[in-house]
Design a protein around this motif. Sequence first.
Motif, PDB file in Angstrom:
ATOM      1  N   ALA A  27       0.839  -1.205   0.000  1.00 44.15           N
ATOM      2  CA  ALA A  27       0.000   0.000   0.000  1.00 44.15           C
ATOM      3  C   ALA A  27       0.873   1.253   0.000  1.00 44.15           C
ATOM      4  O   ALA A  27       0.597   2.207  -0.737  1.00 44.15           O
ATOM      5  N   ASN A  28       1.940   1.243   0.797  1.00 41.41           N
ATOM      6  CA  ASN A  28       2.867   2.381   0.831  1.00 41.41           C
ATOM      7  C   ASN A  28       3.545   2.575  -0.521  1.00 41.41           C
ATOM      8  O   ASN A  28       3.709   3.708  -0.988  1.00 41.41           O
ATOM      9  N   LEU A  29       3.925   1.493  -1.152  1.00 43.63           N
ATOM     10  CA  LEU A  29       4.584   1.548  -2.452  1.00 43.63           C
ATOM     11  C   LEU A  29       3.641   2.091  -3.529  1.00 43.63           C
ATOM     12  O   LEU A  29       4.041   2.916  -4.358  1.00 43.63           O
ATOM     13  N   GLN A  30       2.384   1.668  -3.495  1.00 46.96           N
ATOM     14  CA  GLN A  30       1.416   2.176  -4.469  1.00 46.96           C
ATOM     15  C   GLN A  30       1.158   3.663  -4.261  1.00 46.96           C
ATOM     16  O   GLN A  30       1.049   4.422  -5.232  1.00 46.96           O
ATOM     17  N   GLU A  31       1.077   4.089  -2.996  1.00 44.32           N
ATOM     18  CA  GLU A  31       0.895   5.513  -2.718  1.00 44.32           C
ATOM     19  C   GLU A  31       2.106   6.311  -3.184  1.00 44.32           C
ATOM     20  O   GLU A  31       1.966   7.388  -3.779  1.00 44.32           O
ATOM     21  N   PHE A  32       3.302   5.790  -2.944  1.00 43.73           N
ATOM     22  CA  PHE A  32       4.535   6.423  -3.401  1.00 43.73           C
ATOM     23  C   PHE A  32       4.491   6.608  -4.918  1.00 43.73           C
ATOM     24  O   PHE A  32       4.745   7.693  -5.430  1.00 43.73           O
ATOM     25  N   SER A  33       4.140   5.557  -5.616  1.00 45.23           N
ATOM     26  CA  SER A  33       4.087   5.602  -7.076  1.00 45.23           C
ATOM     27  C   SER A  33       3.085   6.649  -7.568  1.00 45.23           C
ATOM     28  O   SER A  33       3.379   7.415  -8.492  1.00 45.23           O
ATOM     29  N   GLN A  34       1.933   6.688  -6.953  1.00 41.16           N
ATOM     30  CA  GLN A  34       0.903   7.648  -7.355  1.00 41.16           C
ATOM     31  C   GLN A  34       1.369   9.083  -7.121  1.00 41.16           C
ATOM     32  O   GLN A  34       1.204   9.948  -7.980  1.00 41.16           O
ATOM     33  N   ARG A  35       1.969   9.326  -5.971  1.00 39.24           N
ATOM     34  CA  ARG A  35       2.423  10.681  -5.653  1.00 39.24           C
ATOM     35  C   ARG A  35       3.578  11.117  -6.555  1.00 39.24           C
ATOM     36  O   ARG A  35       3.644  12.271  -6.974  1.00 39.24           O
ATOM     37  N   ILE A  36       4.470  10.182  -6.884  1.00 40.14           N
ATOM     38  CA  ILE A  36       5.570  10.487  -7.812  1.00 40.14           C
ATOM     39  C   ILE A  36       4.999  10.889  -9.171  1.00 40.14           C
ATOM     40  O   ILE A  36       5.459  11.844  -9.797  1.00 40.14           O
ATOM     41  N   SER A  37       3.999  10.169  -9.600  1.00 40.74           N
ATOM     42  CA  SER A  37       3.360  10.476 -10.882  1.00 40.74           C
ATOM     43  C   SER A  37       2.788  11.893 -10.883  1.00 40.74           C
ATOM     44  O   SER A  37       2.966  12.646 -11.849  1.00 40.74           O
ATOM     45  N   TYR A  38       2.108  12.277  -9.804  1.00 39.80           N
ATOM     46  CA  TYR A  38       1.554  13.636  -9.710  1.00 39.80           C
ATOM     47  C   TYR A  38       2.662  14.692  -9.758  1.00 39.80           C
ATOM     48  O   TYR A  38       2.551  15.696 -10.460  1.00 39.80           O
ATOM     49  N   ILE A  39       3.732  14.451  -8.999  1.00 38.45           N
ATOM     50  CA  ILE A  39       4.840  15.413  -8.961  1.00 38.45           C
ATOM     51  C   ILE A  39       5.466  15.549 -10.345  1.00 38.45           C
ATOM     52  O   ILE A  39       5.731  16.671 -10.806  1.00 38.45           O
ATOM     53  N   CYS A  40       5.685  14.430 -11.012  1.00 42.60           N
ATOM     54  CA  CYS A  40       6.273  14.480 -12.364  1.00 42.60           C
ATOM     55  C   CYS A  40       5.368  15.229 -13.330  1.00 42.60           C
ATOM     56  O   CYS A  40       5.844  16.021 -14.158  1.00 42.60           O
ATOM     57  N   ASN A  41       4.083  15.000 -13.233  1.00 43.84           N
ATOM     58  CA  ASN A  41       3.147  15.698 -14.109  1.00 43.84           C
ATOM     59  C   ASN A  41       3.116  17.196 -13.827  1.00 43.84           C
ATOM     60  O   ASN A  41       3.034  18.004 -14.761  1.00 43.84           O
ATOM     61  N   LEU A  42       3.171  17.567 -12.555  1.00 43.94           N
ATOM     62  CA  LEU A  42       3.199  18.993 -12.211  1.00 43.94           C
ATOM     63  C   LEU A  42       4.469  19.659 -12.737  1.00 43.94           C
ATOM     64  O   LEU A  42       4.434  20.775 -13.264  1.00 43.94           O
ATOM     65  N   GLU A  43       5.593  18.953 -12.613  1.00 46.60           N
ATOM     66  CA  GLU A  43       6.859  19.521 -13.099  1.00 46.60           C
ATOM     67  C   GLU A  43       6.853  19.617 -14.625  1.00 46.60           C
ATOM     68  O   GLU A  43       7.247  20.627 -15.192  1.00 46.60           O
ATOM     69  N   THR A  44       6.375  18.572 -15.275  1.00 45.54           N
ATOM     70  CA  THR A  44       6.317  18.568 -16.738  1.00 45.54           C
ATOM     71  C   THR A  44       5.404  19.682 -17.248  1.00 45.54           C
ATOM     72  O   THR A  44       5.698  20.317 -18.257  1.00 45.54           O
ATOM     73  N   GLY A  45       4.322  19.931 -16.533  1.00 48.09           N
ATOM     74  CA  GLY A  45       3.381  20.974 -16.916  1.00 48.09           C
ATOM     75  C   GLY A  45       3.809  22.370 -16.526  1.00 48.09           C
ATOM     76  O   GLY A  45       3.094  23.339 -16.780  1.00 48.09           O
ATOM     77  N   GLY A  46       4.956  22.489 -15.872  1.00 51.33           N
ATOM     78  CA  GLY A  46       5.467  23.801 -15.501  1.00 51.33           C
ATOM     79  C   GLY A  46       4.834  24.401 -14.259  1.00 51.33           C
ATOM     80  O   GLY A  46       5.015  25.580 -13.968  1.00 51.33           O
ATOM     81  N   ILE A  57      10.292  14.487  -4.285  1.00 46.61           N
ATOM     82  CA  ILE A  57      10.533  13.073  -4.576  1.00 46.61           C
ATOM     83  C   ILE A  57      11.541  12.486  -3.599  1.00 46.61           C
ATOM     84  O   ILE A  57      11.382  11.361  -3.121  1.00 46.61           O
ATOM     85  N   LYS A  58      12.556  13.241  -3.274  1.00 50.76           N
ATOM     86  CA  LYS A  58      13.563  12.779  -2.313  1.00 50.76           C
ATOM     87  C   LYS A  58      12.933  12.522  -0.942  1.00 50.76           C
ATOM     88  O   LYS A  58      13.219  11.507  -0.296  1.00 50.76           O
ATOM     89  N   LEU A  59      12.031  13.406  -0.510  1.00 54.17           N
ATOM     90  CA  LEU A  59      11.340  13.209   0.769  1.00 54.17           C
ATOM     91  C   LEU A  59      10.451  11.966   0.737  1.00 54.17           C
ATOM     92  O   LEU A  59      10.422  11.194   1.704  1.00 54.17           O
ATOM     93  N   LEU A  60       9.749  11.776  -0.364  1.00 54.44           N
ATOM     94  CA  LEU A  60       8.897  10.590  -0.489  1.00 54.44           C
ATOM     95  C   LEU A  60       9.737   9.316  -0.472  1.00 54.44           C
ATOM     96  O   LEU A  60       9.345   8.310   0.126  1.00 54.44           O
ATOM     97  N   TRP A  61      10.904   9.355  -1.129  1.00 56.84           N
ATOM     98  CA  TRP A  61      11.785   8.195  -1.145  1.00 56.84           C
ATOM     99  C   TRP A  61      12.264   7.859   0.267  1.00 56.84           C
ATOM    100  O   TRP A  61      12.297   6.693   0.667  1.00 56.84           O
ATOM    101  N   LYS A  62      12.625   8.884   1.026  1.00 56.60           N
ATOM    102  CA  LYS A  62      13.074   8.660   2.408  1.00 56.60           C
ATOM    103  C   LYS A  62      11.962   8.050   3.252  1.00 56.60           C
ATOM    104  O   LYS A  62      12.202   7.171   4.079  1.00 56.60           O
TER     105      LYS A  62
END
Length: 79
Positions: A27-46, A57-62
């Motif tokens: 469950a933690n891994l799936q949440e991590f993956s979902q949140r990473i996806s949101y962050i990447c999309n926000l960064e890609t979208g400027g 992402i570094k905080l989520l990884w920790k």
Amino acid sequence: MASKDDFLYPRSRYYGQVQPKNLVFNANLQEFSQRISYICNLETGGKIPPAEAYKQIKLLWKELKRSKKQLQIGNKDIL
């Protein structure tokens, strides 16, 4: 009709060895993956700068590493 949470936070079925700690980590891994996806999309979208995306992402990884350690996932010595 699917709920908003099911749409925004989809969960996949777990096929591994069924143990409470494995289910929690999955469950933690799936949440991590979902949140990473949101962050990447926000960064890609400027919407957020690359440095902020990296920091988040570094905080989520920790957090995920801490969860793995607390649940003792992958320790060969502990059954």
